[in-house]
Design an enzyme around this catalytic site. Sequence first.
Site, PDB file in Angstrom:
ATOM      1  N   ASP A 211      -1.237  -1.903   8.893  1.00  0.00           N
ATOM      2  CA  ASP A 211      -0.654  -1.243   8.030  1.00  0.00           C
ATOM      3  C   ASP A 211       0.603  -1.599   7.558  1.00  0.00           C
ATOM      4  O   ASP A 211       1.302  -2.270   8.364  1.00  0.00           O
ATOM      5  CB  ASP A 211      -0.814   0.853   7.729  1.00  0.00           C
ATOM      6  N   HIS A 249     -10.962  -0.417  -3.645  1.00  0.00           N
ATOM      7  CA  HIS A 249     -10.829   0.570  -4.573  1.00  0.00           C
ATOM      8  C   HIS A 249      -9.813   0.909  -5.408  1.00  0.00           C
ATOM      9  O   HIS A 249     -10.073   1.567  -6.779  1.00  0.00           O
ATOM     10  CB  HIS A 249     -11.654   1.638  -4.689  1.00  0.00           C
TER      11      HIS A 249
END
EC number: 2.1.1.-
Length: 344
Positions: A211, A249
């Site tokens: 991340d 998404h």
Amino acid sequence: MAPEEDSLALAEAWNHGFGFIKTSIVKTAVELEIPDILESRGAPVSIPELATAVDCSADRIYRVMRFLAYHGIFKRTKPPPESTEGGSVYYAQTPVSRRLTRENLGPFVLLQGTMREPSGCVTAETLRTSKRPGVVNENESDHLYEDPVFSMKVFRDAMASHARMTTAAVIENYGEGFQGVGSLVDVGGSYGMALSMLVKAFPWLRGICFDLPEVVARASPLKGVEFVGGTMFESIPKADVVMLMFVLHNWSDEECVEILKRCKDAVSKDKGKVIIIDAVIDEDGDGDEFTGARLGLDVTMMATMFEGRERTYVEWARIINEAGFRRHVVKNIKTLESVIEAYP
């Protein structure tokens, strides 16, 4: 139109007029921890007892429970044989209410009401301008996320709840996908909760939580998980498998293609694969029992993300093929999301 049809249509229109109430009252029940109270008692609870437990008026709690029982959230039951409150109304858990406890999807439900203002709804303005209502500058962060209580508690708990439920479904229904896998990179893995669940379930995995540097810097050590900082648009640590859970998404098709290309570069062409965990919308709108939730998630993404969307089978195939993968397989894991295996 026949009178009976007109009456049904009118009733349905009225239901839509009050549609927001259902989510609001479910959220209230979760805030009061009613599902947790009933779960901990392990038996039907009377209205007076429930009212005392949540420190509310018995009349008001009864009306809330009556509403939720009508919608199948809780169920009204007869007093247990040992009851001394023979005239009281009793309520008990249902399979739905058990899913609304703090350890299940309760925290995700608590997120919903907070996102209505300023930018959590699809409005006429949203559809006409493709902009979130109340947000003037596209580069400006939503003021809601600047609230530390929201960002560090409500939003974080909701996302953790969602990830926990989905990861459990992956473990239960996709265990074979991790057989023979030595290393797994979780792209956008935040603080490593989902990855730690996978490593615990499949202890032969070496987990790499990838991340942004500022995210992994705040992460606590987890057994079997290595934290690596970076950006997925530049490069991704190499591994046998790269996983993208609830990542694509959030992005446009063009951005998804770039992310997938970086994922493809990180895995072996012969034995590697990329696992995408996201919703797949059925082309004709039918599908399974989760279709309504998937469509709801799609319009939520339209309201909260400028380019976010849930994708159909055809739309997923388009971006996966454009990223250069030779084939892909969609697997149902009996939850809101599916697993998409993409092979380089």
